[in-house]
Design an enzyme around this catalytic site. Sequence first.
Site, short mmCIF file in Angstrom:
data_model
loop_
_atom_site.label_atom_id
_atom_site.label_comp_id
_atom_site.label_asym_id
_atom_site.label_seq_id
_atom_site.Cartn_x
_atom_site.Cartn_y
_atom_site.Cartn_z
N SER A 137 1.08 -1.34 0.23
CA SER A 137 0.20 0.11 -0.14
C SER A 137 0.87 1.36 0.06
O SER A 137 0.34 2.48 0.11
CB SER A 137 -0.99 0.13 1.11
OG SER A 137 -0.80 0.25 2.33
N SER B 155 17.51 -6.75 3.49
CA SER B 155 18.43 -5.41 4.58
C SER B 155 19.54 -5.64 3.76
O SER B 155 20.57 -6.51 4.11
CB SER B 155 17.31 -5.04 5.18
OG SER B 155 18.24 -3.75 5.65
N TYR C 160 15.77 -6.48 13.60
CA TYR C 160 15.70 -5.89 11.71
C TYR C 160 17.01 -6.77 12.01
O TYR C 160 16.12 -7.54 10.56
CB TYR C 160 15.59 -4.84 11.95
CG TYR C 160 15.89 -4.29 10.53
CD1 TYR C 160 14.38 -4.52 10.30
CD2 TYR C 160 16.44 -3.79 9.85
CE1 TYR C 160 13.65 -3.87 8.85
CE2 TYR C 160 16.01 -3.32 8.34
CZ TYR C 160 14.93 -3.39 7.95
OH TYR C 160 14.66 -3.06 7.41
N ALA D 279 18.42 -9.33 12.21
CA ALA D 279 18.36 -11.11 12.63
C ALA D 279 17.07 -11.60 11.88
O ALA D 279 17.20 -12.69 11.16
CB ALA D 279 17.60 -11.14 14.44
N LYS E 202 16.46 -9.97 8.71
CA LYS E 202 16.65 -10.02 7.73
C LYS E 202 17.62 -10.67 7.02
O LYS E 202 17.59 -11.56 6.11
CB LYS E 202 17.27 -7.84 6.83
CG LYS E 202 16.35 -7.65 7.56
CD LYS E 202 14.68 -7.78 6.45
CE LYS E 202 13.87 -6.54 6.59
NZ LYS E 202 13.07 -6.93 5.33
P1 NAI Z 1 7.01 0.95 4.69
O1 NAI Z 1 6.89 1.08 6.49
O2 NAI Z 1 6.68 2.48 3.64
O3 NAI Z 1 6.08 -0.07 3.99
C1 NAI Z 1 6.00 -1.72 4.79
C2 NAI Z 1 4.61 -1.94 4.16
O4 NAI Z 1 4.38 -3.53 5.23
C3 NAI Z 1 3.83 -1.35 4.63
O5 NAI Z 1 2.77 -0.74 4.33
C4 NAI Z 1 2.52 -1.58 5.93
O6 NAI Z 1 1.70 -1.68 6.42
C5 NAI Z 1 3.60 -3.50 5.44
N1 NAI Z 1 3.19 -4.26 7.18
C6 NAI Z 1 3.85 -4.32 8.29
N2 NAI Z 1 3.53 -5.38 8.73
C7 NAI Z 1 2.44 -5.67 7.96
C8 NAI Z 1 1.76 -6.79 8.73
N3 NAI Z 1 2.13 -7.56 9.97
N4 NAI Z 1 0.88 -7.25 7.40
C9 NAI Z 1 0.96 -6.97 6.43
N5 NAI Z 1 2.01 -6.10 5.94
C10 NAI Z 1 2.28 -5.31 7.10
O7 NAI Z 1 7.93 0.26 4.89
P2 NAI Z 1 8.80 0.40 3.43
O8 NAI Z 1 10.68 1.49 3.48
O9 NAI Z 1 8.46 0.34 2.43
O10 NAI Z 1 9.80 -1.25 3.19
C11 NAI Z 1 9.85 -2.30 2.50
C12 NAI Z 1 10.70 -3.21 2.79
O11 NAI Z 1 11.43 -3.20 2.46
C13 NAI Z 1 9.99 -3.70 4.25
O12 NAI Z 1 10.36 -5.08 4.10
C14 NAI Z 1 11.99 -3.23 4.89
O13 NAI Z 1 12.55 -4.05 5.73
C15 NAI Z 1 12.56 -3.19 3.25
N6 NAI Z 1 14.03 -2.01 3.53
C16 NAI Z 1 13.22 -0.74 4.11
C17 NAI Z 1 14.43 0.74 3.88
C18 NAI Z 1 14.76 1.55 3.17
O14 NAI Z 1 15.27 2.03 3.78
N7 NAI Z 1 12.78 1.93 3.39
C19 NAI Z 1 16.25 -0.25 3.53
C20 NAI Z 1 16.02 -2.29 3.29
C21 NAI Z 1 14.83 -2.86 3.45
#
Ligand code: NAI
Length: 251
Positions: free
Chosen positions: A22, A151, A164, A166, A168
């Site tokens: 989303s 990550s 986090y 662990a 990833k």
């Molecule tokens: P964000 O916080 O903007 O989006 C995360 C999404 O996951 C949201 O839509 C949220 O509703 C959903 N979500 C969280 N818990 C959930 C659950 N239990 N069930 C279903 N949906 C759930 O984060 P972002 O930055 O877009 O991150 C996306 C992925 O990329 C994550 O796995 C994050 O760890 C990874 N990541 C992000 C980095 C960054 O710099 N933004 C760097 C490295 C990895």
Amino acid sequence: MTDAGTNAGKLRGKTAVVTGGSRGIGAAVVRAFASQGANVAVIYAGNREAAQEVCARCEAEYQVQARAYCCDVADFAQTKETVAAIRADFGAVHILVNNAGITRDGLLVMIKEADFDAVLDTNLKGAFNMMRHCVPLFLRAREGCIVNISSVTGLIGNAGQCSYGASKAGLIGLTKSAAKELASRKIRCNAVAPGFIRTDMTKEQAENPLLQMIPLGEIGEPEDVAEAVLYLATARYVTGEVLRVDGGIAM
Ligand code: NAI
């Protein structure tokens, strides 16, 4: 005209499931897939309006089918029901992107057990849950592909991010084991390891010392990660790979 408009999209006729689709990286992945003609199932945790908005834009811009599903990926039973619903709605699932993730950062001596568990349950067990229910569909269809969003923290660690990191790093082990297990069935499983990407997750981290260590000198955009995910979703001969999209942080 878009690729989808010319009927030439690389993913035309495929259905992709994207967790956490989303907003942020997940929403960029959904758009990238839709731009290549894929139908998309967007799994969201709470923000129904945002998920529906992503779907509506994909349908309008790329003439694909897009539908939002509320599901907590950490909940095994919910993921089972949701994958069954997606299959009923779309007829098949060809691509799974495990993108949903959370952080509950804190120093090792301070972190609460519940926070550690929440991060592992969402980031690692959530991916397992989705894979557990999608892989039988892939096996039956004799095709399928998984991309897990890990990550750089899972590769090189980061102080204050034990849970986090662990989760990833665990995702990388999960990815490589699944890749070996499923390769003979032509099901591929890869991971992307983003560095710092401009999303809600990083908006409070302007002071993070890692930001000074980015060789390319700037924070990444969700579209940079989506491009890598699209590549791995279509790279016929690539499996078990961890593709860094980090401006060089972890080289
Ligand atoms: P964000 O916080 O903007 O989006 C995360 C999404 O996951 C949201 O839509 C949220 O509703 C959903 N979500 C969280 N818990 C959930 C659950 N239990 N069930 C279903 N949906 C759930 O984060 P972002 O930055 O877009 O991150 C996306 C992925 O990329 C994550 O796995 C994050 O760890 C990874 N990541 C992000 C980095 C960054 O710099 N933004 C760097 C490295 C990895």
